[in-house]
Write an enzyme that holds these catalytic residues in place. Sequence first.
Site: not given
Length: 654
Positions: A353, A382
């Site tokens: 993330d 990400e």
Amino acid sequence: MNDHWILHDSHQAFFRKPFGAVPCRQRISIRISLQGKKEEILQIILRLWDHQEGERKIPMVLCHTAHDQKSYETEISAPAAPGLLWYYFIITTREGIYFYGNNQNQTGGVGQIYLHEPPSYQITVYKEGATIPHWFASAVMYQIFPDRFYNGCENGEILNPKTNAYIYPDWNAPPAYIRDEKTGRIRQYDFFGGNLQGILKKLPYLKSLGIDVIYLNPVFESPSNHRYDTANYKKIDPMLGDNEFFRLLCAKAREQGISIILDGVFSHTGSDSIYFNKEGNYPELGAYQSKDSPYYPWYRFIQYPDVYECWWGIDTLPNVHEMEPSYQNFIIHQKDSVINYWMGMGVKGWRLDVADELPGAFIKALRKRIKENDPDALLIGEVWEDASRKTSYGELREYLLGEELDSVMNYPFRNILLDFMLGRKDSFETHGALMSLYENYPLHHFYAAMNLIGSHDVPRILTLLGEAPDEILLTKEEREHYKLSTEQKKKAVARLKMLSLLQMTFPGVPCIYYGDEAGVEGYNDPLNRRTYPWGQEDQELLEWYRKIISFRHRYDALTTGEWISLPLHQDVYGYLRRIANHQDVLGQKKENSSILVLINRNLHHSVSLSFDASAWGHQPWKDLLADDKETLVVDGLLHIALKPLEGKIMVQQP
């Protein structure tokens, strides 16, 4: 300047060889051509720059003369350490000095003449011998938001509902944040009750679809439905199940040939967690409660205890100090670290993330530990932009240089194809944008990029393709209940078929966001996180996905074959995928074949094309979407007609 008497095209071998990203110390030939200009050329300089050697200016020498064209060349060596190499040209004449650099879109290929310092061309230089797990390039991924996928309990029982949780009585209700009217803060999280049992029960469905990898949004204990506010890194959220059931899920998925990847949220924790414990819900001494807490060094307090760094200013998400040794030991290094623990449970990799919020050294250490557990495991980041040159917090990030990520979420791919499908960019602009990624990414990363068209952070793809009204024009209630009209839905589904055809046949790893294949609609969060519509799926769309995924699995050329971009008409984009001489781009032995993919994005008009296909062989082409109907190559030309919103996937085998 519009004068084209100078030319350099980084996509052509004549001007730059080898193409694209290169390993350290690679010799690179660079050329530039001048044509039709009568003024005397005094000097041509190649201006190079990299972080190791700084600026270099290299004189170029005349290498080729034909009619009124002269070409100049030089050969350089890529730096000995990974990084980015930049270049442009300085042309000195009797009349003045000209610069030639990248075009204004900075997509590489044909450049542009400037009267001032121009934007540079980029060469990505990666670590010698760098690679990614080859199995991943042939996979198809499926992203699951666990609370919204399926409740596997008998009679719809909700596992261990949280205190103050709102449980929807209707699985098909629109999700909505329950906020305090005065402050806007979320005062109660809503849940539908999806769980790990549900994922286990639906493994046969995922296998029938052709899925090889499941990417799970966070599953660790947390107060929220999204679980990006981690409360305990070593515990499955009780509403989803428990740790042993997760181990069982990994094992059963593996039996079906499906790997599981977890969402790693390591830039912040939840404030309501073992580690911070702001709400006092855990017996451990949290950093918020005492400076004597073992977790206190993890956080950055500005004014203890109530003012602290947090993710995007959200005080329920306190940032961690990733370089703090005790934090790194807990997540990465110690024997029972978070990484070791879950990989021991059967996890095949991690999706990081907000990768740009994590220090580069942390990512490298994390990757090293993952590979020590399993050399074939994955680390996906990400990243929303071109990951080869992503800058965050004033720092050029290193993601694809050989010691960092195996793959990145390919949001640029999604944006480029959406722009094409919705008429914002034509086929030629689409070609340029995709070629930029192809040129900038090391080849093994280009073939391992996570190619998504939907995710939990963007509106549902059907809603966008159906050209729903901008959500800012609608009230909250209107957004929740908005549905495409029959005509809008018909158009959206036809467009999604074309877009998914490209997704399943493009280099990289296609990732389906749960429910996109079943026709789920919805605006931004939380409406893009609706439940999967079990029993109400769009069967036409579902069968389409099964069909095109089966093509991908059937033909090696669609996974690791060569890619040749073909912008044939402003409304028609496509490409050739090819394996020749029984070797794919990753150096593996594969069956020879050529596959042509074309789509016409025009809503109303057919397009007829005739183009030279002689270089690809003279055998007939079979249309896989039209019962293997054959199209002949006549005098070296291929004649193809495409109806409005029609795509073709045509195979030629020797």
